[in-house]
Design a protein around this motif. Structure first.
Motif, PDB file in Angstrom:
ATOM      1  N   TYR A  96      -2.655 -18.772  -6.000  1.00 18.47           N
ATOM      2  CA  TYR A  96      -2.576 -19.913  -5.103  1.00 18.47           C
ATOM      3  C   TYR A  96      -3.341 -21.085  -5.722  1.00 18.47           C
ATOM      4  O   TYR A  96      -4.492 -20.946  -6.124  1.00 18.47           O
ATOM      5  CB  TYR A  96      -3.199 -19.597  -3.737  1.00 18.47           C
ATOM      6  N   ASN A  97      -2.683 -22.230  -5.777  1.00 15.87           N
ATOM      7  CA  ASN A  97      -3.334 -23.457  -6.239  1.00 15.87           C
ATOM      8  C   ASN A  97      -3.453 -24.393  -5.047  1.00 15.87           C
ATOM      9  O   ASN A  97      -2.460 -24.828  -4.479  1.00 15.87           O
ATOM     10  CB  ASN A  97      -2.519 -24.094  -7.357  1.00 15.87           C
ATOM     11  N   LEU A  98      -4.687 -24.696  -4.650  1.00 14.24           N
ATOM     12  CA  LEU A  98      -4.963 -25.564  -3.501  1.00 14.24           C
ATOM     13  C   LEU A  98      -5.399 -26.935  -3.997  1.00 14.24           C
ATOM     14  O   LEU A  98      -6.307 -27.044  -4.832  1.00 14.24           O
ATOM     15  CB  LEU A  98      -6.060 -24.973  -2.625  1.00 14.24           C
ATOM     16  N   TYR A 147       4.854 -30.195 -12.310  1.00 15.17           N
ATOM     17  CA  TYR A 147       4.044 -30.036 -13.523  1.00 15.17           C
ATOM     18  C   TYR A 147       2.958 -28.985 -13.317  1.00 15.17           C
ATOM     19  O   TYR A 147       2.684 -28.172 -14.203  1.00 15.17           O
ATOM     20  CB  TYR A 147       3.436 -31.378 -13.900  1.00 15.17           C
ATOM     21  N   TYR A 148       2.330 -28.997 -12.144  1.00 13.42           N
ATOM     22  CA  TYR A 148       1.294 -28.015 -11.851  1.00 13.42           C
ATOM     23  C   TYR A 148       1.866 -26.603 -11.899  1.00 13.42           C
ATOM     24  O   TYR A 148       1.238 -25.667 -12.406  1.00 13.42           O
ATOM     25  CB  TYR A 148       0.689 -28.280 -10.473  1.00 13.42           C
ATOM     26  N   GLN A 149       3.062 -26.441 -11.329  1.00 14.15           N
ATOM     27  CA  GLN A 149       3.718 -25.137 -11.353  1.00 14.15           C
ATOM     28  C   GLN A 149       3.969 -24.686 -12.793  1.00 14.15           C
ATOM     29  O   GLN A 149       3.705 -23.535 -13.159  1.00 14.15           O
ATOM     30  CB  GLN A 149       5.048 -25.199 -10.595  1.00 14.15           C
ATOM     31  N   ALA A 150       4.465 -25.596 -13.612  1.00 12.05           N
ATOM     32  CA  ALA A 150       4.752 -25.265 -15.011  1.00 12.05           C
ATOM     33  C   ALA A 150       3.483 -24.871 -15.755  1.00 12.05           C
ATOM     34  O   ALA A 150       3.473 -23.894 -16.522  1.00 12.05           O
ATOM     35  CB  ALA A 150       5.424 -26.450 -15.700  1.00 12.05           C
ATOM     36  N   MET A 151       2.403 -25.599 -15.526  1.00 17.03           N
ATOM     37  CA  MET A 151       1.162 -25.306 -16.213  1.00 17.03           C
ATOM     38  C   MET A 151       0.573 -23.972 -15.769  1.00 17.03           C
ATOM     39  O   MET A 151       0.017 -23.220 -16.579  1.00 17.03           O
ATOM     40  CB  MET A 151       0.143 -26.428 -15.978  1.00 17.03           C
ATOM     41  N   ILE A 178       6.328 -24.011  -2.958  1.00 17.58           N
ATOM     42  CA  ILE A 178       5.547 -25.241  -2.833  1.00 17.58           C
ATOM     43  C   ILE A 178       5.406 -25.563  -1.361  1.00 17.58           C
ATOM     44  O   ILE A 178       6.394 -25.584  -0.618  1.00 17.58           O
ATOM     45  CB  ILE A 178       6.216 -26.410  -3.572  1.00 17.58           C
ATOM     46  N   ILE A 179       4.178 -25.784  -0.926  1.00 20.63           N
ATOM     47  CA  ILE A 179       3.894 -26.096   0.472  1.00 20.63           C
ATOM     48  C   ILE A 179       3.129 -27.408   0.551  1.00 20.63           C
ATOM     49  O   ILE A 179       2.093 -27.570  -0.105  1.00 20.63           O
ATOM     50  CB  ILE A 179       3.074 -24.981   1.143  1.00 20.63           C
ATOM     51  N   LEU A 180       3.653 -28.346   1.323  1.00 20.83           N
ATOM     52  CA  LEU A 180       2.938 -29.586   1.612  1.00 20.83           C
ATOM     53  C   LEU A 180       2.459 -29.524   3.047  1.00 20.83           C
ATOM     54  O   LEU A 180       3.261 -29.407   3.985  1.00 20.83           O
ATOM     55  CB  LEU A 180       3.848 -30.805   1.419  1.00 20.83           C
ATOM     56  N   LEU A 181       1.156 -29.590   3.233  1.00 22.50           N
ATOM     57  CA  LEU A 181       0.577 -29.640   4.574  1.00 22.50           C
ATOM     58  C   LEU A 181       0.375 -31.102   4.946  1.00 22.50           C
ATOM     59  O   LEU A 181      -0.252 -31.857   4.197  1.00 22.50           O
ATOM     60  CB  LEU A 181      -0.760 -28.900   4.613  1.00 22.50           C
ATOM     61  N   ASN A 182       0.880 -31.488   6.088  1.00 21.65           N
ATOM     62  CA  ASN A 182       0.802 -32.869   6.550  1.00 21.65           C
ATOM     63  C   ASN A 182      -0.200 -32.953   7.689  1.00 21.65           C
ATOM     64  O   ASN A 182       0.100 -32.582   8.825  1.00 21.65           O
ATOM     65  CB  ASN A 182       2.196 -33.341   6.997  1.00 21.65           C
TER      66      ASN A 182
END
Length: 221
Positions: A76-78, A101-105, A161-165
């Motif tokens: 998990y990347n927060l 890009y974050y996912q690729a890295m 990918i999750i975007l919290l609003n």
């Protein structure tokens, strides 16, 4: 003119430095993940925190805020994102391709030379946004790859990918996530969870080492 960095005592959970420090508390980080995913996690570990990934000497490095892994090796990347940043040259919002890009890295860093692709862990890129990127009012936007011709067919690459609003108005979220959003937006302590976060921030701001670390980082920014 460059904007002045906030003073250490004025930092809020929306600032990268403080967010990363708070998420170093495994109980807070684990609970946040469980509430977002609405699923239990037995335990988490910290493979890296604020990791810089450089693939080639001339490629753009990525400094990730918080990376944790659970007992199933899911990563998990927060990330905390308080501004909907645009590229001044193109006028385009950078968030969508930033997540790409974050996912690729993450994937490049997770797989060692000679290892099979099936050893890549399942990953979640989670951005906590203090704005509604899509303007739909959802508390949560969750993205997986699906087939255009057969929408119920999901591509099984195990990436999400999750975007919290935090400014959302509708959707299925837990009371603790709602109170967390209120804490991000207004620094309002309305639950035991945000009370624990607020207490953690108090301890961080009382730590002279953390204060010196922040001052040192700001000196070299």
């Amino acid at each position: 003119m460059a904007m002045l960095s906030p003073k250490f005592d004025d930092l809020t959970i929306g600032h990268d430095f403080l967010f990363k420090k708070v998420m170093r508390n495994p109980r807070i980080c684990k609970h946040l993940l469980e509430e977002v995913l609405q699923a239990p996690i037995a335990e988490i570990s910290y493979p890296e925190i604020e990791k810089t990934i450089d693939v080639f000497y001339d490629s753009r490095g990525v400094r990730l805020d918080v990376i944790v892994a659970d007992e199933k090796h899911t990563h998990y990347n927060l990330e905390m994102q308080v501004k909907n940043t645009t590229n001044p040259k193109t006028g385009q919002h950078v968030l969508p391709k930033r997540t790409r890009y974050y996912q690729a890295m993450l994937d490049v860093d997770a797989l060692q030379k000679g290892q099979n692709f099936d050893l890549l862990p399942a990953t979640y890129i989670i951005f906590i946004c203090a704005f509604d990127f899509f303007g739909e009012g959802n508390y949560i936007y969750t993205f997986k790859k699906r087939c255009l011709e057969t929408p119920e067919l999901e591509f099984p690459d195990e990436t999400t990918i999750i975007l919290l609003n935090t400014t959302g108005t509708h959707g299925n979220i837990s009371p603790d996530i709602k109170s967390f959003f209120e804490y991000v937006n207004q620094h309002a302590v309305t639950s035991d969870f945000t009370k624990e976060i607020d207490k953690e921030i108090f301890h961080i701001k009382s730590d002279q080492k953390a204060r010196l670390e922040y001052m040192s980082l700001e000196t070299y920014v």
